[in-house]
Design an enzyme around this catalytic site. Sequence first.
Site, PDB file in Angstrom:
ATOM      1  N   MET A 167      74.174  57.167 -43.680  1.00  0.00           N
ATOM      2  CA  MET A 167      73.026  57.626 -42.889  1.00  0.00           C
ATOM      3  C   MET A 167      71.974  56.517 -42.832  1.00  0.00           C
ATOM      4  O   MET A 167      72.263  55.427 -42.415  1.00  0.00           O
ATOM      5  CB  MET A 167      72.406  58.910 -43.478  1.00  0.00           C
ATOM      6  CG  MET A 167      73.395  60.019 -43.699  1.00  0.00           C
ATOM      7  SD  MET A 167      73.719  60.986 -42.241  1.00  0.00           S
ATOM      8  CE  MET A 167      72.197  61.849 -42.012  1.00  0.00           C
ATOM      9  N   ASP A 168      70.739  56.818 -43.286  1.00  0.00           N
ATOM     10  CA  ASP A 168      69.667  55.825 -43.162  1.00  0.00           C
ATOM     11  C   ASP A 168      69.378  55.104 -44.464  1.00  0.00           C
ATOM     12  O   ASP A 168      68.344  54.453 -44.595  1.00  0.00           O
ATOM     13  CB  ASP A 168      68.383  56.515 -42.684  1.00  0.00           C
ATOM     14  CG  ASP A 168      68.440  56.740 -41.190  1.00  0.00           C
ATOM     15  OD1 ASP A 168      69.463  56.361 -40.611  1.00  0.00           O
ATOM     16  OD2 ASP A 168      67.491  57.270 -40.630  1.00  0.00           O
ATOM     17  N   ALA A 169      70.248  55.261 -45.442  1.00  0.00           N
ATOM     18  CA  ALA A 169      70.004  54.582 -46.718  1.00  0.00           C
ATOM     19  C   ALA A 169      70.224  53.087 -46.538  1.00  0.00           C
ATOM     20  O   ALA A 169      71.017  52.661 -45.709  1.00  0.00           O
ATOM     21  CB  ALA A 169      70.949  55.129 -47.769  1.00  0.00           C
ATOM     22  N   GLY A 319      64.266  53.403 -43.528  1.00  0.00           N
ATOM     23  CA  GLY A 319      65.273  53.921 -44.455  1.00  0.00           C
ATOM     24  C   GLY A 319      64.805  53.820 -45.888  1.00  0.00           C
ATOM     25  O   GLY A 319      63.860  53.104 -46.205  1.00  0.00           O
ATOM     26  N   ARG A 351      70.443  55.337 -31.941  1.00  0.00           N
ATOM     27  CA  ARG A 351      68.981  55.295 -31.710  1.00  0.00           C
ATOM     28  C   ARG A 351      68.629  54.426 -30.516  1.00  0.00           C
ATOM     29  O   ARG A 351      67.482  54.383 -30.115  1.00  0.00           O
ATOM     30  CB  ARG A 351      68.289  54.725 -32.949  1.00  0.00           C
ATOM     31  CG  ARG A 351      68.734  55.423 -34.211  1.00  0.00           C
ATOM     32  CD  ARG A 351      67.553  56.012 -34.938  1.00  0.00           C
ATOM     33  NE  ARG A 351      68.044  57.026 -35.872  1.00  0.00           N
ATOM     34  CZ  ARG A 351      68.565  56.752 -37.049  1.00  0.00           C
ATOM     35  NH1 ARG A 351      68.641  55.505 -37.465  1.00  0.00           N
ATOM     36  NH2 ARG A 351      68.988  57.713 -37.829  1.00  0.00           N
TER      37      ARG A 351
END
Length: 403
Positions: A167-169, A319, A351
């Site tokens: 994900m956004d880590a 993130g 995005r």
Amino acid sequence: NTDAGRVQRPLIVLKNGKSTYTEDLKKQVKEGKLSFNQLVERGVIEYLDPEEEENMLIAQSEEGITKEHTHMEIDGAVTLSIISSLIPYANHNMSGKALHGAKMFKQAIGMGAVNYKIRHDTEGYLLYYPEKNLVKTRTMDLIELDKRPQSQNFVMAIMPYYGFNTMDAIVLNRGAIERGLARASYFRNYETVEQRYPGGQRDKFEVPTEEKVGFVQEENYKKLGPDGIIQLEQFVGEEEAIIGKTSPPRFFEDMTDFGVDEEKRRDASLTIRKGKPGFVDTIMMTEGEDGSRLVKVKIRTPLIPQVGDKIASRHGQKGVVAAIVNEEDMPFTIDGIKPDLIINPHSIPSRMTMGHLMEMLGGKAGAVSGKIIDGTPFGSTPRNELEGMLRENGFRGDGMEVF
């Protein structure tokens, strides 16, 4: 409508498919003979309000002018706010992410004030190694952002890493952090005053002794100097006193026939807030309005990036640090270059932040050719030029490398 507060914007007037801002006028403006206001008076530039805009056809640039066009933009970047036009290649991003990027800009830690050393603000932050941007916009020059930058140039890779950056880590390189990457300071100001009370009694700065009411333990006061004030650059933990102070008793019952009973003085020492240990940065001593002594102590807490911290790019790609990996375990290129930061490949297409990729390409091209790249929205260095710079220096044009 020209009421106060009505938003209007300047545009160049077109006549018969030609700009009224001619080469001759351009020359005069460059030589300083004509001002912006004089162009408005001559009718070359006109201010439009949103209602008028409904019936106008506005061209982006001179190349796109047709007979139907009535006005032309002065410059594409002028359509954006100051903060939005700081985002390089912002015209390649989805509008929602440009807004996110602008929000990230407002929260960036930079250098809040040049004279931070002598200021005693309640709270303050300072980035240790702020850098000039490799990819900049012309707005940055206008507001002189390079004099007080608020970001750093990271070596960044877009690739999966054992699922740590799901994900956004994001994954950070421990070696880079130890060299000072993204490191900052938090400043907190503490102050106290020697108050005077009716009846001639007053507080006193001193090292409290055991007989004082409320005395904790000797350990907590051992960093205080003989005057009751801590010394510079001492490390202070929780519960430790930074200013030793004693106060007279609160109630008259505590007093004897001969005035104040010395032993009954209370300990009123100042300690630091929970969870904010740090070093004594500066101490200021002055007098209050009534002539009583006032002391301010500023504590500096070093902030080292750790798991759970949030980092963002200028394109709203934000993130949370999920893992800090030892330098020897980071992926590396054929030249042995290791990234400081790894983000997830999925975070770009969904995005639609093409500006982010363009900035990465520009940053790499600028780094290998020793140039600062212009990424001003609507007037930026084109992609084929960046690819050419990379190929000249022996890299792939699309910026990809084998790890």
